[in-house]
Design a protein around this motif. Structure first.
Motif, PDB file in Angstrom:
ATOM      1  N   LYS A   1      18.979  24.587  35.633  1.00  0.00           N
ATOM      2  CA  LYS A   1      20.318  23.616  35.903  1.00  0.00           C
ATOM      3  C   LYS A   1      20.502  23.223  37.231  1.00  0.00           C
ATOM      4  O   LYS A   1      21.125  22.578  37.595  1.00  0.00           O
ATOM      5  CB  LYS A   1      21.554  24.810  35.689  1.00  0.00           C
ATOM      6  N   VAL A   2      19.671  24.073  38.235  1.00  0.00           N
ATOM      7  CA  VAL A   2      19.688  23.671  39.459  1.00  0.00           C
ATOM      8  C   VAL A   2      18.794  22.682  40.007  1.00  0.00           C
ATOM      9  O   VAL A   2      17.537  22.613  39.908  1.00  0.00           O
ATOM     10  CB  VAL A   2      19.646  24.968  40.460  1.00  0.00           C
ATOM     11  N   GLU A   3      19.492  21.520  40.752  1.00  0.00           N
ATOM     12  CA  GLU A   3      18.639  20.410  41.521  1.00  0.00           C
ATOM     13  C   GLU A   3      18.889  20.606  42.922  1.00  0.00           C
ATOM     14  O   GLU A   3      19.974  20.554  43.325  1.00  0.00           O
ATOM     15  CB  GLU A   3      19.148  19.185  40.818  1.00  0.00           C
ATOM     16  N   ILE A   4      17.674  20.786  43.599  1.00  0.00           N
ATOM     17  CA  ILE A   4      18.073  21.316  45.015  1.00  0.00           C
ATOM     18  C   ILE A   4      17.887  19.856  45.749  1.00  0.00           C
ATOM     19  O   ILE A   4      16.904  18.849  45.643  1.00  0.00           O
ATOM     20  CB  ILE A   4      16.925  22.303  45.626  1.00  0.00           C
ATOM     21  N   ILE A   5      18.774  19.616  46.535  1.00  0.00           N
ATOM     22  CA  ILE A   5      18.745  18.176  47.460  1.00  0.00           C
ATOM     23  C   ILE A   5      18.801  18.646  49.112  1.00  0.00           C
ATOM     24  O   ILE A   5      19.937  18.945  49.477  1.00  0.00           O
ATOM     25  CB  ILE A   5      19.993  17.459  46.982  1.00  0.00           C
TER      26      ILE A   5
END
Length: 217
Positions: free
Chosen positions: A44-48
């Protein structure tokens, strides 16, 4: 299914908030805006990776449903006055402006006890100035959390805060009426309340510390 935007996930409240958002079935994606890439592995996690000096470069990334801002620093970690102001005042304001321009529906901000734009103290003045900016932006849903002393396991120990929490815990039974908001509060409780503000029909904008405890229970 919604997309959450999270700024300040490495902090005390932000860390709990991230864990709760991951477990929350209402969110299919969580965008983390970070300076350095954390060791997180969740679908679920998108690291930006974000350059907070040039947030406009991330304008296209700051799109989603609910924006949570838990950014903050200390004068020990940011001894330079300009840098302290940038973290506590400029960055939250710019994030809010970009989020509003991208039609983000909800904005939840961790402010401070006694936040006041006219205060002589930098910390509560900057928080108060951010609050004023947020109100002017007219988000469909706005939540401003004003926690008292935060209880939790910090990565770094703050002696003055530890003493403050100890003293106020002792005084808690005496903190009644208008003084209830001074009782120490657990950081996990604040995180839970931030989500509760969005998921429930709560027609309120500013939440003092005792009110945060009430809505999270």
């Amino acid at each position: 299914m919604k997309t959450a935007l999270l700024f300040g996930s490495s902090g005390l409240v932000g860390g709990h908030l991230l864990n709760q958002l991951i477990k929350d079935i209402n969110y299919s994606k969580i965008k983390l805006f970070v300076r350095s890439v954390p060791e997180i592995s969740d679908p679920k996690v998108e690291i930006i990776k974000t350059d907070f000096s040039n947030l406009k470069n991330n304008k296209e990334d700051i799109k989603g449903d609910d924006c949570f801002v838990c950014i903050g620093t200390t004068k020990k970690n940011s001894p330079d006055k300009d840098e302290y102001k940038r973290v506590e005042l400029d960055i939250p304001k710019e994030v809010a402006k970009i989020a509003k321009s991208n039609l983000v529906n909800s904005f939840i901000f961790v402010s401070a006890l006694y936040a006041n734009p006219k205060s002589s103290g930098d910390y509560v003045r900057f928080k108060g100035l951010v609050e004023e900016e947020l109100k002017e932006l007219n988000f469909p849903k706005l939540g401003i959390m004003r926690p008292s002393f935060l209880i939790g396991n910090r990565k770094e120990k703050r002696a003055s805060e530890t003493i403050g929490i100890f003293v106020f815990k002792l005084l808690s039974p005496l903190l009644l009426g208008p003084l209830k908001k001074m009782k120490p509060i657990h950081s996990e409780t604040v995180a839970r309340a931030m989500i509760a503000v969005i998921q429930n029909d709560i027609q309120q904008t500013i939440f003092e510390s005792n009110e945060i405890s009430e809505i999270s229970s």
